[in-house]
Design a protein around this motif. Structure first.
Motif, short mmCIF file in Angstrom:
data_model
loop_
_atom_site.label_atom_id
_atom_site.label_comp_id
_atom_site.label_asym_id
_atom_site.label_seq_id
_atom_site.Cartn_x
_atom_site.Cartn_y
_atom_site.Cartn_z
N HIS A 118 -42.29 41.63 41.80
CA HIS A 118 -43.70 41.31 41.59
C HIS A 118 -44.28 42.12 40.43
CE1 HIS A 118 -48.01 41.16 42.21
NE2 HIS A 118 -48.02 42.44 42.52
N LEU A 119 -43.94 43.40 40.35
CA LEU A 119 -44.43 44.24 39.26
C LEU A 119 -43.84 43.79 37.92
CD1 LEU A 119 -44.22 47.73 41.00
CD2 LEU A 119 -46.29 46.45 40.46
N SER A 120 -42.58 43.37 37.92
CA SER A 120 -41.96 42.87 36.69
C SER A 120 -42.69 41.64 36.18
CB SER A 120 -40.49 42.55 36.93
OG SER A 120 -39.77 43.71 37.28
N SER A 121 -43.03 40.74 37.09
CA SER A 121 -43.76 39.54 36.68
C SER A 121 -45.12 39.89 36.09
CB SER A 121 -43.92 38.61 37.89
OG SER A 121 -44.72 37.50 37.57
N ARG A 122 -45.82 40.79 36.71
CA ARG A 122 -47.13 41.19 36.21
C ARG A 122 -47.01 41.89 34.85
NH1 ARG A 122 -50.78 44.29 40.34
NH2 ARG A 122 -52.08 44.13 38.48
N LEU A 123 -46.01 42.76 34.74
CA LEU A 123 -45.84 43.50 33.49
C LEU A 123 -45.48 42.57 32.35
CD1 LEU A 123 -45.79 46.25 32.11
CD2 LEU A 123 -43.41 46.50 32.84
N HIS A 124 -44.60 41.61 32.61
CA HIS A 124 -44.20 40.68 31.57
C HIS A 124 -45.38 39.81 31.12
CE1 HIS A 124 -40.83 38.88 29.36
NE2 HIS A 124 -41.50 37.74 29.48
#
Length: 707
Positions: free
Chosen positions: A81-87
């Motif tokens: 979830h954090l990877s998606s937000r960061l990207h």
């Protein structure tokens, strides 16, 4: 082949529509959709940029709480979830770039500004180098704060995922442990880098509260990494900084004018302190110096935190309560020197020395609450109510909890004097529990007294039976609670061997048991066997109460706890039980006489007269089924017997004319002398004629002829 192994499925080989669809799917599967609404692909206008809140420590704490992080799969999902937000954030802010492993970072294709190109490192550790925002970028758009903080949180989530996997496995591979340390170090690096940017320049536009969040978050990540690497000296320093920062954040959000969101955020900080920071700080401090076991947490944090640390200045600027800020930063509260005032406690000829500042401070605080309670009880102008006991009860409950936690910590530690320390702590625990239960019993006794007064007033005014029954049930429940509290005192260590106290508690149990029997008897039908039995049991219990034992050799007059616990009015209870038992016996006797009259009337049914012939005799109970005795009212009056319908019908078929002609030739005296023979003959002749007529007239039918 999965998406990661297929080169065509990589982000750089997908067209924009497929890439946007993938990001949208990841966003729909996120843990907290509400906080993800800030990161949208379309550009924002100036007003929306100003209103969009940045990703800071409070936002990450809400994300953790919403994700319910417990297992390795939860941490993995949270990291995705954090990877998606960061990207998506990188794409929105146009700072996303790819660095090849063989390409020199200085010649890399950068799609950001010139400031971004100058921040490239000489040895990139990943194919995506983290963009370090400048103060001007942060001042323009606060969403740049999420670039480093989301990357730090994602690295922490990866570390916790691996650690959870290690805890579930029997053997721990060195590679996994190394991976955990690397991820935590990466998280610390990102957070500390962002904290340095905020602290070095005031152009970012972030407030002191935001800076304190970032500093506390960075210290917490650094402390976690040092603790995993068994670097306890570094860990205790970083945990002290994190403890001070989080306490300052909680103090800044507390106050009478705080909103609901502020209160919820403050609760998140306190939960993190209680669950992670405080236990870890105590553990690291004990590894550094075992003598710190008796020190309070605030004193430990003040001892290890550097004097010139920026967190001290930020807490002073942010926190609102000056007194609590002084206690936090100096490590001394109003009871910090409690060991100097209360170095030992004495309870029932047992003396125990206090070695823990936390326990001593809790006992001092409880005694301070007792002073306020004693003033309230001594004030004759104001009526004492049950809520007056609440501060003292809460203070003694905190003392009991602090002592129990200290006992658990002492049992888990090693040393030569552990057993002696634990024995002293058990004495202190008995002392605190005794005081807590005594005040609880005094409060319940006050509630019972107010209920009894209400019942007496309701009885005089003629209150409904339903309301009185509910009050009696509540009164019985209060006495049950009091008896349970007394049983808890009896079960305390050392009470059984104290004979005077045991006798006093036994008499106190009988006193409140008699009260309970009296309340139960009042709820029953007066004069019933159960009612009389309850009153007799109460009388038996009252007769067994030893009033001398309740005095405890005059201790109830000198000690506040004994006075509250053994406050018993035995003469009033004895008078109440005696009057109740007398009234119940009178009702029982009257009911018995009535029952005897019923049984006598039933046994002599039909023979006893209604009217009393003797004025000195007591009237007998008369039932409705004795109306048949009306025939015995007088000898001259007799009821007329009923004439059946059959006789009226048969009268029409008797031949009276023939009998009158035959009887007319006979004198009246002779007819009277013949007696029943003439009548019998006439009836026989009529019967023969009737038989002949019935034989001849076969066509006659009817209910009378068929009989």
């Amino acid at each position: 082949m999965n998406d990661r192994g297929d080169p065509s499925s990589r982000p750089e080989n997908l067209d924009r529509k497929k890439l946007d669809r993938r990001y949208k799917d990841d966003e729909e599967q996120s843990v907290s959709q509400q906080t993800c609404n800030y990161w949208i692909c379309k550009p924002l206008n100036k007003r929306e940029i100003e209103m969009a809140p940045p990703v800071l420590f409070d936002t990450l704490l809400r994300e953790r709480t919403a994700a319910l992080l417990q297992s390795s799969s939860d941490y993995r999902r949270y990291a995705h979830h954090l990877s998606s937000r960061l990207h998506r954030l990188r794409k929105t802010l146009k700072v996303r770039r790819r660095i090849s492993a063989k390409t020199n970072p200085k010649s890399a294709v950068v799609t950001a500004s010139a400031e971004t190109e100058a921040t490239a490192t000489s040895a990139p550790s990943s194919k995506y180098d983290a963009h370090v925002p400048s103060p001007s970028e942060l001042a323009t758009d606060k969403r740049f704060a999420g670039l480093l903080l989301l990357a730090a949180e994602r690295a922490w989530a990866h570390a916790m995922e691996t650690k959870a996997t290690m805890e579930n496995s029997a053997s721990v591979a060195p590679e996994k442990r190394k991976h955990v340390l690397q991820r935590l170090e990466k998280a610390r690096k990102h957070a500390s880098q962002f904290a340095s940017i905020l602290l070095e320049s005031d152009e970012s536009g972030f407030s002191d509260y935001d800076k304190l969040q970032v500093v506390s978050y960075s210290a917490l990540l650094a402390a976690s990494g040092a603790l995993e690497a068994f670097h306890y000296n570094k860990a205790v320093v970083q945990f002290s900084i994190a403890y001070t920062g989080l306490q300052g954040l909680a103090l800044s959000l507390a106050g009478p004018d705080a909103s609901d969101d502020d209160s919820d955020t403050a609760d998140l900080y306190r939960d993190l302190l209680d669950s992670t920071v405080i236990p870890s700080l105590k553990f690291a401090a004990l590894q550094v110096d075992p003598s710190l076991r008796s020190e309070a947490v605030s004193a430990i944090a003040h001892k290890f935190i550097p004097e010139d640390n920026v967190v001290v200045e930020l807490v002073q600027k942010v926190a609102k309560d000056e007194v609590k800020v002084r206690e936090l930063l100096t490590g001394k509260s109003d009871h910090a020197d409690a060991l100097e005032f209360v170095d030992s406690i004495t309870w029932r000829s047992h003396t125990a020395h206090l070695r823990d500042a936390t326990v001593a401070a809790a006992i001092v605080s409880a005694r301070g609450a007792d002073e306020g309670l004693s003033k309230t009880l001594a004030d004759a102008k104001t009526e004492t109510s049950a809520p007056a006991f609440d501060p003292a009860l809460l203070a003694w409950q905190d003392a009991v909890d602090a002592i129990h936690e200290t006992i658990v910590e002492a049992n888990s530690s090693a040393g030569d004097d552990v057993q002696a320390r634990v024995q002293e702590l058990y004495i202190v625990s008995t002392f605190a529990s005794y005081n807590l239960i005594a005040r609880r019993i005094a409060r319940d006794n006050l509630l019972a007294s107010s209920l009894r007064t209400s019942l007496e007033a309701g009885t005089k005014k003629g209150a409904p039976v339903k309301s009185s029954a509910s009050k009696l049930r509540a009164l019985s429940g209060i006495y049950d609670a009091i008896l349970q509290s007394i049983a808890q005192i009896v079960d305390l260590p050392g009470v059984a061997s104290d004979e005077p106290l045991s006798d006093a508690l036994a008499s106190l149990q009988k006193y409140y048991s008699a009260h309970k029997c009296a309340s139960d008897a009042a709820a029953l039908l007066s004069g019933s066997p159960a009612n009389v039995g309850s009153w007799m049991k109460a009388e038996s219990l009252v007769s067994e109460i030893d009033e001398m034992a309740l005095n405890l050799d005059g201790e109830t007059k000198s000690d506040m706890t004994a006075e509250l616990l053994f406050k018993a009015d035995v003469p009033a209870l004895r008078k109440l039980v005696a009057s109740g038992l007398g009234s119940a016996k009178e009702q029982q006797a009257a009911a018995k006489v009535t029952q005897q009259k019923r049984e006598y009337a039933k046994a002599h049914k039909g023979s006893a007269p209604f009217v009393v012939e003797d004025l000195t005799a007591e009237p007998v109970f008369v039932e409705l089924d004795r109306l048949v005795d009306l025939q015995h009212i007088g000898k001259k009056i007799k009821p007329v017997p009923a004439k059946p319908v059959f006789f009226d019908t048969a009268f029409n078929f008797i031949g009276y004319e023939q009998s009158e002609q035959s009887s007319s030739t006979v004198p009246v005296a002779a007819a009277a002398g013949r007696g029943q023979a003439a009548v019998a003959g006439a009836l026989a002749d009529d019967a023969m004629e009737t038989k002949d007529e019935s034989t001849a007239a076969t066509a006659k039918k009817g209910w009378f002829w068929r009989r």
